[in-house]
Design a protein around this motif. Structure first.
Motif, PDB file in Angstrom:
ATOM      1  N   GLY A 143       0.814  -1.205   0.000  1.00 38.93           N
ATOM      2  CA  GLY A 143       0.000   0.000   0.000  1.00 38.93           C
ATOM      3  C   GLY A 143       0.846   1.252   0.000  1.00 38.93           C
ATOM      4  N   SER A 144       1.918   1.251   0.768  1.00 39.36           N
ATOM      5  CA  SER A 144       2.805   2.411   0.833  1.00 39.36           C
ATOM      6  C   SER A 144       3.519   2.642  -0.498  1.00 39.36           C
ATOM      7  CB  SER A 144       3.844   2.214   1.946  1.00 39.36           C
ATOM      8  OG  SER A 144       3.217   2.087   3.210  1.00 39.36           O
ATOM      9  N   GLN A 145       4.015   1.571  -1.084  1.00 36.86           N
ATOM     10  CA  GLN A 145       4.732   1.685  -2.350  1.00 36.86           C
ATOM     11  C   GLN A 145       3.829   2.197  -3.468  1.00 36.86           C
ATOM     12  OE1 GLN A 145       6.560  -1.960  -3.647  1.00 36.86           O
ATOM     13  NE2 GLN A 145       7.698  -0.986  -5.308  1.00 36.86           N
ATOM     14  N   LEU A 146       2.613   1.662  -3.522  1.00 40.03           N
ATOM     15  CA  LEU A 146       1.704   2.057  -4.604  1.00 40.03           C
ATOM     16  C   LEU A 146       1.124   3.446  -4.367  1.00 40.03           C
ATOM     17  CD1 LEU A 146      -0.130  -1.306  -5.373  1.00 40.03           C
ATOM     18  CD2 LEU A 146       1.865  -0.300  -6.483  1.00 40.03           C
ATOM     19  N   GLY A 147       0.977   3.841  -3.098  1.00 40.58           N
ATOM     20  CA  GLY A 147       0.528   5.202  -2.818  1.00 40.58           C
ATOM     21  C   GLY A 147       1.511   6.224  -3.336  1.00 40.58           C
ATOM     22  N   ILE A 148       2.799   5.993  -3.090  1.00 41.75           N
ATOM     23  CA  ILE A 148       3.838   6.874  -3.625  1.00 41.75           C
ATOM     24  C   ILE A 148       3.801   6.877  -5.148  1.00 41.75           C
ATOM     25  CG2 ILE A 148       6.341   7.186  -3.844  1.00 41.75           C
ATOM     26  CD1 ILE A 148       6.581   6.042  -0.980  1.00 41.75           C
ATOM     27  N   ALA A 149       3.657   5.679  -5.732  1.00 40.51           N
ATOM     28  CA  ALA A 149       3.665   5.550  -7.187  1.00 40.51           C
ATOM     29  C   ALA A 149       2.502   6.304  -7.838  1.00 40.51           C
ATOM     30  CB  ALA A 149       3.606   4.079  -7.580  1.00 40.51           C
ATOM     31  N   CYS A 150       1.350   6.339  -7.173  1.00 39.79           N
ATOM     32  CA  CYS A 150       0.194   7.043  -7.728  1.00 39.79           C
ATOM     33  C   CYS A 150       0.453   8.546  -7.820  1.00 39.79           C
ATOM     34  CB  CYS A 150      -1.047   6.786  -6.874  1.00 39.79           C
ATOM     35  SG  CYS A 150      -1.760   5.142  -7.088  1.00 39.79           S
ATOM     36  N   VAL A 151       0.951   9.119  -6.733  1.00 44.03           N
ATOM     37  CA  VAL A 151       1.210  10.563  -6.730  1.00 44.03           C
ATOM     38  C   VAL A 151       2.317  10.921  -7.714  1.00 44.03           C
ATOM     39  CG1 VAL A 151       1.942  12.521  -5.320  1.00 44.03           C
ATOM     40  CG2 VAL A 151       0.432  10.788  -4.339  1.00 44.03           C
ATOM     41  N   GLU A 152       3.401  10.186  -7.682  1.00 43.10           N
ATOM     42  CA  GLU A 152       4.500  10.497  -8.576  1.00 43.10           C
ATOM     43  C   GLU A 152       4.152  10.195 -10.025  1.00 43.10           C
ATOM     44  OE1 GLU A 152       8.006   8.673  -6.825  1.00 43.10           O
ATOM     45  OE2 GLU A 152       8.204  10.390  -5.441  1.00 43.10           O
ATOM     46  N   GLY A 153       3.249   9.239 -10.233  1.00 45.10           N
ATOM     47  CA  GLY A 153       2.751   8.994 -11.587  1.00 45.10           C
ATOM     48  C   GLY A 153       1.972  10.186 -12.110  1.00 45.10           C
TER      49      GLY A 153
END
Length: 323
Positions: free
Chosen positions: A268-278
């Protein structure tokens, strides 16, 4: 991009709060304002939107469920409803969205983007692990471990009373929860939608086991199996093998709850970061996921329309290990 919104939609999944937390803090890290939209698309239509700060997500990573709540929205399924949702977002000057959910969530996001062009990046939040484009979805690992813990306890009573237990696990139209539960729980049989297991095969397997002096059995049934509901399956087997004492257990929504495992907190933490940076990279209409341990982005249309197959070797493993 200066302001983003985040919402959870569809069924809740352990680890969603870890993802929300990561989105909020990544947004703050990059100097963005972030707004929480409560109750998914329903809250978007009704304007249930409020600003989130870093402290807003303190002490949430270990909690199950979703602090933003979730709901179905028939209104958002209409053009008028989506128009109202867009107007609410513009009221807060929200430039992009992070959507956490499953294929229904992404189907709504896909239509919303096509109609209004607002950038949206999604994180796969569903215990079913049935989304194409990622090896694991947020909540899946916790759900499997929750189910497996229950199966271990049921095996104790099955062994004590010489019973056959038919245990239904969740998964909708997917056997992704059932397979590791069957292997990890030492089940004799697994029944999943992706691979037909006939009643005759179940009866033959149990009869063979009985002839080898086995006196208790576990049969894992995915809720969407083509052979029918777990009680129907158990009834047919009991009729064919009247000397066996067959019982049913439906684990149900207990699999959605509880504190997320370390794996789901990490994912969840990894994908949360990936969503914003995406979003900051200019991505839109895509889901962030993990494939072969690498971060990948998959178009929503693929996550909605393409099937994520189960490795048939896992099914063979159940057959080998149940001898």
């Amino acid at each position: 991009m200066k302001k983003i919104g985040i919402f959870t939609s569809g069924g809740d999944a352990p680890g969603m709060n870890a993802c929300i937390r990561a989105v909020v803090r990544t947004a703050v890290y990059h100097g963005l304002e972030v707004y929480g939209i409560k109750r998914g698309y329903n809250g978007m239509v009704k304007g249930e939107i409020s600003k989130l700060e870093s402290f807003s997500v303190s002490n949430t990573i270990q909690k199950g469920g979703t602090i933003l709540h979730s709901a179905r929205s028939k209104e958002f399924m209409t053009a008028e409803g989506r128009q109202r949702a867009y107007e609410q977002l513009k009221k807060y000057e929200i430039d992009g969205l992070v959507a956490i959910g499953g294929d229904g969530t992404f189907a709504g996001a896909n239509i919303f983007h096509e109609e209004y062009g607002i950038p949206i990046v999604g994180a796969p939040g569903t215990i079913d692990n049935d989304l194409y484009g990622t090896d694991y979805t947020i909540g899946y690992d916790t759900a499997v471990n929750t189910a497996l813990d229950a199966i271990d306890k049921i095996r104790d009573t099955a062994d004590s009373h010489d019973r056959v237990f038919f245990i239904e696990v969740m998964g909708r139209d997917s056997g992704y929860i059932a397979i590791p539960c069957a292997i990890g729980g030492g089940a004799e049989i697994v029944m999943i939608p992706e691979s037909e297991t006939t009643i005759e095969k179940v009866v033959d397997t149990l009869r063979t086991g009985w002839s080898r002096s086995k006196t208790s059995f576990i049969v894992i049934v995915a809720e969407g199996d083509v052979a029918g509901h777990v009680t129907e399956i158990a009834g047919k087997v009991q009729s064919a093998l009247p000397h066996m004492d067959a019982r049913c257990t439906i684990l149900g929504h207990v699999q959605r709850g509880g504190a997320p495992t370390a794996a789901d907190r990490m994912l969840g933490s990894q994908l949360g970061i990936a969503c914003v940076e995406g979003l900051l990279e200019g991505r839109t209409n895509e889901m962030a996921g993990i494939a072969n341990r690498e971060l990948v982005y998959t178009p929503f249309i693929d996550t909605i329309t393409k099937i994520k197959p189960i490795n048939p070797y896992y099914i063979r493993m159940v057959d080998i290990l149940s001898v």
